[in-house]
Design an enzyme around this catalytic site. Structure first.
Site, short mmCIF file in Angstrom:
data_model
loop_
_atom_site.label_atom_id
_atom_site.label_comp_id
_atom_site.label_asym_id
_atom_site.label_seq_id
_atom_site.Cartn_x
_atom_site.Cartn_y
_atom_site.Cartn_z
N SER A 235 0.84 -1.19 0.00
CA SER A 235 0.00 0.00 0.00
C SER A 235 0.88 1.26 0.00
O SER A 235 1.72 1.42 -0.87
CB SER A 235 -0.95 -0.05 1.20
OG SER A 235 -1.95 0.93 1.11
N ASP A 299 -8.87 -4.35 -6.27
CA ASP A 299 -8.42 -3.49 -5.19
C ASP A 299 -8.43 -2.03 -5.65
O ASP A 299 -7.62 -1.64 -6.49
CB ASP A 299 -7.00 -3.92 -4.78
CG ASP A 299 -6.44 -3.14 -3.60
OD1 ASP A 299 -7.08 -2.15 -3.19
OD2 ASP A 299 -5.38 -3.51 -3.09
N HIS A 350 -7.60 -5.73 -0.22
CA HIS A 350 -6.35 -4.96 -0.06
C HIS A 350 -5.40 -5.62 0.95
O HIS A 350 -4.33 -5.10 1.24
CB HIS A 350 -6.71 -3.54 0.41
CG HIS A 350 -5.57 -2.57 0.37
ND1 HIS A 350 -4.89 -2.25 -0.79
CD2 HIS A 350 -5.00 -1.82 1.36
CE1 HIS A 350 -3.96 -1.36 -0.52
NE2 HIS A 350 -3.98 -1.08 0.77
#
Length: 408
Positions: A235, A299, A350
């Site tokens: 991320s 995602d 995610h």
């Protein structure tokens, strides 16, 4: 001749994969020297076995940042690492990883200064963002080189969420001698990377300065060996990994005097958003920064920022460059697309463990034939591992991350 012990046989399989080729002999290709040509297929099942093993291995080194991160508000180590450097990997179940942690990294996004119209306020305190590690002598024999690893966690604190939502582009200007104002990156990620917290009791200097000094120190320490620089993150952490890779290459810190070829820089990005504009992408390519982006097609974080203005909206009819092309966010590197779960399961689309789970078991048809989909298996596993509370905490954080993203 006596048969090799089972542990030795298992290690040999790990080193060679199903191809029978030892990693030490092809490590440059696995690190992206040829942009993973012929190694990344159209599905996880088509991945070269050595590359699959390396992606999972680096992903687990990133997962260690979450397992070691202290989310207990009552702890004196709250929002920092629970353990000392010497035993961190052991404590998270990675005693055999083959790396020694050499430095912890802290970051403090200057979100107040970056937000327009906001008056003076207290700076955001530094938080543990990841670590630098170097391969042990034993691992060097397996890997074929001395690997320097930097692993970054994703978004956790409120100030990091704010930084993630600052989708404006800003010039990186990493090289004072050649600032390249056309090379622009997302201002929030840049803030996390470059802001300094003078009050931090664990270290001094910005996240950037900590990283440049430590990586440079390790390159010089092993200047007579084959060395690789591997940067991995999940991320927001993947954005920091890419910024560091570009920074090292732009400043030429991976070029050793009299040593011939530059030290290769490889970024393994898990669930990473876009980081910069087209000029940033082109410059990374020119500098030889290799990026493998592992993304779940469901995602939404991987589609941000630049939902409308991105690499797909730069040209008209494949020929005409549009006026806003320099302001378009653009992904960097080679994409490895995964496809699991639907967007209605935000805690999973995610989640780093879900990414790694599919890479370890890519044959979805086999999972479905067993009567349970992968999501059910993942939930069941988490329930059975109730002692591992970090999974639940990370799931809650990632749901919040997705809510923030979808509201942008």
């Amino acid at each position: 001749m006596a048969a090799a012990p089972p542990v030795v046989v298992a290690r040999r399989r790990e080193e060679c994969g199903s191809s029978g080729v030892p990693l030490a002999s092809v490590w440059r290709e696995v690190q992206g020297e040829r942009d993973w040509e012929g190694m990344v297929g159209t599905s996880p099942a088509a991945l070269h076995p050595l590359l699959r093993g390396e992606i999972v291995r680096y992903g687990e080194l990133v997962a260690a940042t979450y397992k070691a991160f202290d989310l207990d508000a009552g702890s004196k180590r709250y929002l920092n690492c629970k353990y000392g450097k010497a035993r961190m990997l052991d404590e998270v179940g990675m005693a055999g990883a083959g790396y020694e942690v050499t430095r912890y990294i802290y970051a403090s996004p200057d979100v107040v200064a970056a937000l327009p119209g906001v008056g003076p306020a207290e700076p955001c305190p530094s938080r543990w963002i990841g670590y630098v590690a170097v391969a042990t002598d034993e691992a060097v024999r397996r890997l074929g080189r001395r690997d320097i690893v930097v692993s970054f966690r994703g978004t956790v604190t409120g100030s990091e969420w704010v930084a993630n939502m600052m989708s404006s582009l800003a010039p990186a200007r990493f090289d004072p001698a050649d600032p390249r104002p056309d090379v622009k990156v997302e201002s929030g990620f840049l803030s996390v990377y470059t802001s300094d917290d003078a009050t931090c009791r664990f270290t001094c200097g910005s996240c950037r300065n900590q990283l440049l000094s430590e990586v440079t120190r390790l390159i010089n320490m092993y200047k007579h060996e084959d060395v690789s620089i591997t940067l991995a993150g999940h991320s927001m952490g993947s954005s920091l990994a890419l910024l560091l890779g570009y920074d090292l290459a732009e400043l030429g810190l991976n070029r050793r005097a009299g040593a011939g070829a530059a030290v290769p820089i490889t970024v393994f990005s898990f669930a990473g958003p876009r980081v910069g504009n087209t000029a940033f992408k082109n410059r990374c390519d020119e500098l030889g920064v290799k990026v493998l982006r592992v993304v779940n097609v469901n995602d939404p974080i991987t589609k941000l920022p630049g939902i409308f203005f991105n690499e797909n909206s730069r040209v008209l009819g494949g020929r005409l460059e549009l006026p806003w092309s320099s302001s378009c966010y653009t992904h960097v590197g080679v994409e490895l697309a995964l496809d699991f779960f639907e967007a209605r399961d935000p805690a999973c689309v995610h989640d780093l463990e879900a990414y790694l789970g599919l890479l370890k078991c890519p044959k979805m048809s086999k999972v479905m034939k067993e009567g349970e989909d992968l999501l059910s298996k993942a939930k069941k596993f988490v329930v059975e591992q109730s002692f591992d509370t970090w999974r639940w905490q990370m799931a809650a954080i990632q749901v919040g991350d997705l809510v923030q993203a979808l509201g942008m």
